[in-house]
Design a protein around this motif. Structure first.
Motif, PDB file in Angstrom:
ATOM      1  N   LEU A   1     -57.457   9.897  -7.775  1.00  0.00           N
ATOM      2  CA  LEU A   1     -58.210   9.085  -6.810  1.00  0.00           C
ATOM      3  C   LEU A   1     -59.322   8.296  -7.487  1.00  0.00           C
ATOM      4  CD1 LEU A   1     -58.433  11.282  -3.599  1.00  0.00           C
ATOM      5  CD2 LEU A   1     -57.148   9.185  -3.961  1.00  0.00           C
ATOM      6  N   TYR A   2     -59.981   8.904  -8.466  1.00  0.00           N
ATOM      7  CA  TYR A   2     -61.021   8.169  -9.175  1.00  0.00           C
ATOM      8  C   TYR A   2     -60.429   6.954  -9.879  1.00  0.00           C
ATOM      9  CZ  TYR A   2     -64.627   6.707 -12.345  1.00  0.00           C
ATOM     10  OH  TYR A   2     -65.539   5.938 -13.010  1.00  0.00           O
TER      11      TYR A   2
ATOM     12  N   ASN B   1     -61.612   3.317  -9.035  1.00  0.00           N
ATOM     13  CA  ASN B   1     -62.244   2.606 -10.144  1.00  0.00           C
ATOM     14  C   ASN B   1     -61.517   1.306 -10.484  1.00  0.00           C
ATOM     15  OD1 ASN B   1     -62.493   2.561 -13.542  1.00  0.00           O
ATOM     16  ND2 ASN B   1     -64.357   2.659 -12.311  1.00  0.00           N
ATOM     17  N   TYR B   2     -60.237   1.249 -10.224  1.00  0.00           N
ATOM     18  CA  TYR B   2     -59.480   0.009 -10.458  1.00  0.00           C
ATOM     19  C   TYR B   2     -60.016  -1.115  -9.564  1.00  0.00           C
ATOM     20  CZ  TYR B   2     -55.648  -3.294 -10.710  1.00  0.00           C
ATOM     21  OH  TYR B   2     -54.900  -4.441 -10.864  1.00  0.00           O
ATOM     22  N   PHE B   3     -60.321  -0.781  -8.310  1.00  0.00           N
ATOM     23  CA  PHE B   3     -60.803  -1.780  -7.355  1.00  0.00           C
ATOM     24  C   PHE B   3     -62.319  -1.978  -7.412  1.00  0.00           C
ATOM     25  CE2 PHE B   3     -56.797  -0.294  -5.486  1.00  0.00           C
ATOM     26  CZ  PHE B   3     -56.141  -1.516  -5.400  1.00  0.00           C
ATOM     27  N   TYR B   4     -63.031  -0.958  -7.834  1.00  0.00           N
ATOM     28  CA  TYR B   4     -64.492  -1.017  -7.914  1.00  0.00           C
ATOM     29  C   TYR B   4     -64.960  -0.528  -9.286  1.00  0.00           C
ATOM     30  CZ  TYR B   4     -63.913  -1.353  -2.880  1.00  0.00           C
ATOM     31  OH  TYR B   4     -63.521  -1.724  -1.631  1.00  0.00           O
TER      32      TYR B   4
END
Length: 110
Positions: free
Chosen positions: A38-39, A43-46
Motif C-alpha cells: 500500500l505504501y 507513494n507512486y501517486f503522492y
C-alpha cells in the motif's frame, strides 16, 4: 506448492483463515506485506522527499512491531492476530521507507 513457508513460520494460531483456508503467511507478515504494497501504491501517486526526517520516521514506525514481537517472544504475553497485523502493517510502511532511503542515498549496507 507452498512458497509461504520460506517467508514466514505460518503457525496456525498466529495466522488468518478464510473459509477454513490458512493465509500463506502469518498475521504479522500479512500486515508487513500489506503495508509495503500500500505504501508503494500511495507513494507512486503522492511522492515525497527521502531525507533525514523520513529516516527518523521510518525508524519510529518500526518500533511498535519490535515491541510487540519481542515482548511476545520474551514475555508472558501472547498478542492477538489483529494486533500482530496492525503492528506488522506499521512496521512494513517503516521498512519500505527505510529501504527506499538506503536505495536513494546509495548506502551500501549489504
Amino acid at each position: 506448492m507452498n512458497i509461504g513457508k520460506y517467508f514466514c513460520h505460518r503457525i496456525p494460531e498466529r495466522s488468518f483463515f478464510i473459509k477454513g483456508h490458512q493465509f500463506p503467511v502469518c498475521a504479522r507478515c500479512s500486515g508487513f506485506y500489506t503495508g509495503l504494497a500500500l505504501y508503494l501504491i500511495v507513494n507512486y501517486f503522492y511522492p515525497h522527499e527521502y531525507n533525514l526526517e523520513m529516516l527518523i520516521i521510518s525508524m519510529i514506525l518500526m518500533i511498535p512491531v519490535a515491541i510487540d514481537g519481542l515482548s511476545q517472544y520474551f514475555g508472558p504475553r501472547e498478542s492477538k492476530n489483529n494486533l500482530r497485523f496492525t503492528t506488522g502493517f506499521i512496521g512494513g510502511v517503516g521498512l519500505i521507507i527505510f529501504l527506499k532511503i538506503i536505495m536513494r542515498w546509495g548506502l551500501n549496507v549489504l
